[in-house]
Design a protein around this motif. Structure first.
Motif, mmCIF file in Angstrom:
data_model
loop_
_atom_site.group_PDB
_atom_site.id
_atom_site.type_symbol
_atom_site.label_atom_id
_atom_site.label_comp_id
_atom_site.label_asym_id
_atom_site.label_seq_id
_atom_site.Cartn_x
_atom_site.Cartn_y
_atom_site.Cartn_z
ATOM 1 N N ALA A 151 22.679 13.030 -42.088
ATOM 2 C CA ALA A 151 23.125 14.194 -41.307
ATOM 3 C C ALA A 151 24.264 13.795 -40.373
ATOM 4 O O ALA A 151 25.231 14.545 -40.195
ATOM 5 C CB ALA A 151 21.958 14.778 -40.513
ATOM 6 N N ARG A 172 27.457 13.578 -42.386
ATOM 7 C CA ARG A 172 28.023 14.908 -42.653
ATOM 8 C C ARG A 172 28.718 15.486 -41.423
ATOM 9 O O ARG A 172 29.704 16.192 -41.521
ATOM 10 C CB ARG A 172 26.913 15.884 -43.082
ATOM 11 N N GLU A 203 18.092 17.967 -39.825
ATOM 12 C CA GLU A 203 19.493 17.889 -40.282
ATOM 13 C C GLU A 203 20.353 18.948 -39.602
ATOM 14 O O GLU A 203 21.442 18.666 -39.114
ATOM 15 C CB GLU A 203 19.572 18.058 -41.807
ATOM 16 N N GLU A 211 23.467 18.376 -37.036
ATOM 17 C CA GLU A 211 24.798 18.942 -37.303
ATOM 18 C C GLU A 211 25.255 19.825 -36.144
ATOM 19 O O GLU A 211 26.445 19.983 -35.908
ATOM 20 C CB GLU A 211 24.782 19.738 -38.613
#
Ligand SMILES: *Cc1c(COP(=O)(O)O)cnc(C)c1O
Length: 229
Positions: free
Chosen positions: A21, A24, A205, A209
């Motif tokens: 995560a 990303r 996650e 984010e």
């Protein structure tokens, strides 16, 4: 697999989820702390997680925390966080145990914590718990009342105000989940608070984010919780 092996494996899995995560989101994995939510888990399970490298544990009930702290007193690097509702009559126990409090949600509790911590000569790490989805009956301070609570906590030199914690309303709708996390992040930014405790086994996650600095993970680490008792 033995129970300690299972915990070692699930800890590695959760760490990998956090790292993925972070990748990303373009964040450093070290920018997200993992709090093991260990309510109803045995001291042996906590010991196994500690042996696998986990250091921060969150408990929901002061009495359960006190019993586990006594049973695990030899684990010198273990840090406790209280993540469940705190009644003012348990404040002295919490201060004695030296745990961080993530469930600060009223001026009255703030005053009691500040007084006890000052009397004990300690500086207590606290997070204000926000009722971010504004659900009736849910723990946490209403967003509109948060600035006043943070100001009160900051005026107490015995409290170390770290950030915000929230448990958004469970939702299958990813956009709704993200929106709740984003609201919490915006509140923390407005108040200049560095830490955001948000995200659990099912939604860590999304929380990362959206800026979580600490995720609180129970089931994904320890498996399903044993029946409470
Ligand atoms: C139990 C609990 C968690 C962990 O929930 P899981 O879904 O098991 O990861 C996180 N935060 C709080 C406040 C909890 O009570």
């Amino acid at each position: 697999m033995s129970a300690p092996q299972a915990i070692t494996a699930s800890l590695a899995e959760v760490r990998a989820r956090i790292a993925a995560a972070c990748a990303r989101a373009g964040r450093e994995p070290a920018s997200v702390q993992l709090l093991a939510a260990s309510k109803f888990q045995s001291p042996e399970a906590i010991r196994a997680a500690y042996a696998a490298g986990q250091r921060q544990f969150g408990e929901n009930y002061v009495q359960e925390l006190a019993q586990k702290a006594a049973a695990l007193a030899d684990l010198t690097e273990l840090r406790w966080h209280l993540i469940g509702r705190l009644q003012t009559n348990k404040v002295k126990d919490v201060v004695r145990l030296g745990c961080a409090v993530q469930s600060l949600d009223s001026l009255r509790l703030c005053e009691a914590l500040a007084q006890r911590a000052a009397a004990a000569g300690v500086r207590l790490p606290v997070y204000a718990q926000v009722n971010i989805s504004e659900e009736p009956q849910k723990a946490g301070v209403a967003p509109a009342e948060l600035p006043q609570l943070i100001a009160a906590a900051r005026s107490a030199s015995s409290l170390d105000v770290r950030g915000l914690m929230a448990i958004p309303r469970p939702s299958e709708d990813e956009a709704e989940q993200r929106a709740a996390f984003r609201r919490l992040r915006a509140l923390a930014a407005e108040l200049g608070l560095p830490e955001l405790s948000m995200g659990m086994s099912d939604d860590l996650e999304l929380a990362i984010e959206e800026g979580a600095t600490m995720v609180r993970v129970g089931t994904a680490l320890f498996g399903a919780r044993p029946p409470q008792g």
